[in-house]
Design an enzyme around this catalytic site. Structure first.
Site, PDB file in Angstrom:
ATOM      1  N   GLY A 154       0.839  -1.196   0.000  1.00  0.00           N
ATOM      2  CA  GLY A 154       0.000   0.000   0.000  1.00  0.00           C
ATOM      3  C   GLY A 154       0.874   1.247   0.000  1.00  0.00           C
ATOM      4  O   GLY A 154       0.667   2.193  -0.758  1.00  0.00           O
ATOM      5  N   ASP A 172       3.959  -9.703   7.663  1.00  0.00           N
ATOM      6  CA  ASP A 172       3.323 -10.741   6.850  1.00  0.00           C
ATOM      7  C   ASP A 172       4.276 -11.506   5.932  1.00  0.00           C
ATOM      8  O   ASP A 172       3.952 -12.592   5.482  1.00  0.00           O
ATOM      9  CB  ASP A 172       2.208 -10.128   5.999  1.00  0.00           C
ATOM     10  N   HIS A 190      -3.136  -9.334  18.209  1.00  0.00           N
ATOM     11  CA  HIS A 190      -2.260  -8.190  17.979  1.00  0.00           C
ATOM     12  C   HIS A 190      -0.908  -8.268  18.671  1.00  0.00           C
ATOM     13  O   HIS A 190      -0.024  -7.475  18.366  1.00  0.00           O
ATOM     14  CB  HIS A 190      -2.979  -6.899  18.411  1.00  0.00           C
TER      15      HIS A 190
END
Lengths: 324, 324, 324, 324
Positions: C105, C129, C254
């Site tokens: 992004g 990731d 998280h």
């Protein structure tokens, strides 16, 4: 009435000092009192290293090791001239009271200072050694023990893999407070602490008996001072007496002073930081805030300095039973 | 006089259970008593899952999470027939006394069992919840709090990086014992525990005030049961009331039950394991060994079951002061 | 020639971002280039949240989780007007080049921005990731995997103690990069990842076979997105099909984004931070610095965005062999 | 065709050895091959300490430090008579092939043994030192580095609190593989490794320059052998040359060998354990399985023993840039 106080850390650093500073600052803010941090203990007090603190100054510090206010030794504060300069700095900054986080050296200085200049100090027990009368546990002790024990768990892995006898030195020049839970929690066969003065001959006899029962890996925990231990001497004497033992020495060392404070050190530091400020507000001076049997107590510096906190003798029996 | 005893774990597992089993076994060996482990609590007692243990059986277990004797629920032990079978197994194995490591469910079973069949049991408080009367801390509690707090430290990193409001659920269906140190040690703005029943409206009001003072990241700690919390419901109501907040939910969950026990849990488990065996030797029954104000005490099961251990109310005030 | 550059973090935060910022700053200082930090990614770029940084600004940050420059999403940067404002801010601050730490992004935004306004950007792969083409590992990935695995080790303790089947969700909406080492390292019986689309029926069949071979505790690792997984759905279907299984669900959540970066993430972040600045100095733009087969490579943003990094298929076979 | 193989660990223990043993055992089971564990390396091979292993034998071991098969040095295996006895034991137990987990000492023994008796061995690189040609990383290296780095993070806390200069010794008699990431990841000012032979004079000059730029706390990382370092000598020379520095020494020591293996060590150990067995099945001998550029390779023992794996020289430049 207190309008402006200052907080500082002194002596060896300990995990939880920042949690205590944070509690002091926020309690002051909560009660509408201004608060300064003094860098590097009495040394910074003399030099005028004062920093204004507010609630945001201590955000995100509760989990940090070390001390954001730093610590240092001050020869000059041992002199009347030095203390006069320190007092002048406090007056210049309009400080009405002090919170001193440290040990007996720190509190001794504060006591003299109060007698000479009348500035009230409330102390917080910040030291990994746990050898302070007036509190069950000192700030940093629980973390230091867990750090040492995690290291010992790793050493146990390699001791077992190689059938070795490890001599592990942990901190504690004057007391076995750190060594005892390390020995019990680490499954040690033997613990040598200042309080009991076990001879190296007794260590050798114990290890010989175990060896003959065909035990093959051993852990001996030894309490020593920060600078240098006699762990090497003990290991050499044991090796000379039982040559078939594969001996190794590890000194856990300064890592015991660092690291993020445990939950229990954060709680203790927070409770005591609040109590120190509220003690000052209530007119206390020359006392240390501590927790005894889960209750808040203020103990005169004279007692923390001169009374001895005795180690629970039953712990020695535990080591004996548990290494059967 | 005790000649042969058995030890088992029952109810939810807790870090330190193995340290306690180890202490039971070695204390028995030390005193010349034979010792068996019973697998899977009352279930294994009924099925005859008995294992002979000696000193070596528990070597290298003090640092292990979980329970080497496993734990299970037993519907059958709730029936007279089931307890008869359990008793027959104990008789067959020549067991004179039991050490039960668990919580009030376990002790209730032991009490009935003793009334019916006369087998003496001494209990050890093994549960992360810390809600047992008769001991300041239960075995596993300190570790569970540190595990949850380490998770919260990590969440704080990401909350601060993104200016978010995190709702974190920790264990504690009936009490805030875990939530309180997590909130204070984690620097939380708000803690919701069963004892105080803070409304979601109060939470919203508090967060609104902080938001208006331009605080941007928040932590709310919520105590809940093991299976499912209402943390999602609270988060949704807050989000509806303060849409500009970027809210997230985390449930710490079962990791709180696992992991290597902390130093303090290993000490506690070892002390209590020794005390349980020596209690049996001294003719005790239907009591739980615990540590209150650093002293060993035996509390009747009737009291551990019916009396409530109250949380220190001053802790709520601490959260308020420290999040100023 | 570069005289002044700026660095920012964007997208989800990842451990090691601070180590990368530090390397960018010190490399700039080393080469005599001025360096600014931009707070909150493109959002802060538009609002002019620029902070001058020097070597001391990043002292003591290499070990910190999160990002000291914070991260945020910016809707406005998706508009031409927003990007114009961002460009004006860069011009006002005299910025010649950018280092963008984030994922695709972030790089997509940088590409458009460069096409419109000519400001060169070199990217650093900062995401837990690991699904970015052009680097073997992304900054934060190794730490996230270790964090998840430590949690799984704790869950294994309690799974074994209670003979339970745990369904554990780890992060990875689009790939199994985190799930695979968690499954192999955690000793899982089954791993469900986006790349293979194993059906719940296959999971049930596998567990049934194992159950019949009298295995009693199980671990199923499932890769899912940040917000919500279908781990509960899978667990319910399994429970319906094999009612005797005692199933539990845990979502690691998280905590995978936080925590102190591992050694390998600190190394990677430092190498890439240096490479990003030196890339800008050498006239590069619209490329991401990465490490492939231990060598530094710069990959065009077009490739990092459009090419897919495939997971090693042999890893699925490893899970099968190792859970035999 | 292989019908029965044996696996053993030899040399210094390393985290991940158990994960490798587990992979060897389960891969053998998966392929229908019987598998034995040999206790204490070549020593146990001579004495006949063979244990039959199956899938359950290695359950719950992947996360354990040390080696469940133990390790030991064998003088006797250096003699022809010793190797003859070892061979006889293998014949008696019907062993067709060996997996040796260790380093070059282990592989040298295996090579001679194969020449004399024709028993094929495939090696797995199990050593924290990472100085083995034929694999990018050895099993245990990543964990050892992370362990040392966590210790250094703690030392940094106390170094910063007291404005001290710490000399930290990590393992690595012949190479700086452990020292380099510890120095870069720990934010060290200086690293001394065998490959570069930096003089103490250069260290002093560097520290003097930094001191004059008013830097006040320093970290020097030194690579040394297991037994004894010259870290004390270096510290003393520095103290003599810059008396105003407050110097301290810490030797990380044997904790670097222990502890639960990291995710990446568990992956590596599992991959290599599988490859070792499948290598034997495919008729390989006198080779070590390793991972180079993420691909499985088998390297002749002759090469692992005689070729040197060079450290990336760019890492020294990184230390210089990052401590600017």
């Amino acid at each position: 009435m207190m309008k402006r106080i200052a907080v500082f850390t002194s002596g060896g650093d300990a995990p939880g000092m920042n949690a205590c500073i944070r509690a002091v600052v926020r309690t002051a803010v909560y009660h509408g009192i201004e608060v300064y941090g003094i860098m590097r203990g009495y040394s910074g007090m003399i030099k005028g290293e004062f920093v204004k603190l507010d609630s945001a100054s201590v955000a995100n510090t509760i989990q940090k090791g070390g001390t954001i206010l730093k610590s240092a030794r001050s020869q000059k504060f041992l002199t009347k001239e030095g203390r006069q300069e320190a007092f002048d700095q406090l007056v210049n900054h309009g400080i009405d009271g002090l919170v001193a986080i440290g040990g007996n050296g720190t509190f001794t200085g504060a006591t003299i200072f109060e007698q000479e200049f009348g500035i009230p100090t409330v102390g917080a027990p910040g030291t990994i050694d746990n050898d302070l009368y007036g509190t069950d546990y000192t700030i940093g002790y629980d973390t230091a023990v867990n750090t040492a024990l995690e290291a010992i768990d790793k050493i146990r892995d390699t001791a077992d893999s190689h059938d070795r006898c490890f001599f592990v030195e942990v901190m504690g020049r004057d007391s076995g407070y750190i060594a005892i839970p390390c020995a019990i929690g680490g499954g040690a066969e033997i613990v040598m602490i200042p309080e009991t003065q076990m001879s190296t001959e007794a260590v050798i006899a114990n290890l010989k008996t175990s060896w003959e029962r065909s035990k093959t890996s051993f852990l001996v925990v030894i309490a020593e001072g920060e600078e240098e231990g006699n762990v090497h001497a003990v290991a050499q004497q044991v090796k000379a007496a039982i040559p078939q033992l594969d001996t190794r020495v590890t000194i856990i060392g300064h890592i015991q002073r660092g690291g993020s404070p445990s939950a229990s050190d954060r709680m203790l530091a927070s409770q005591i930081g609040i109590a120190a400020v509220e003690g000052l507000m209530n007119g206390m001076r020359n006392v240390m805030a501590g927790i005894v049997d889960r209750k808040l107590v203020y103990t005169p510096f004279a007692d923390t300095i001169h009374k001895k906190k005795m180690i629970n003798q039953s712990f020695m029996r535990m080591v004996e039973i548990l290494s059967v």
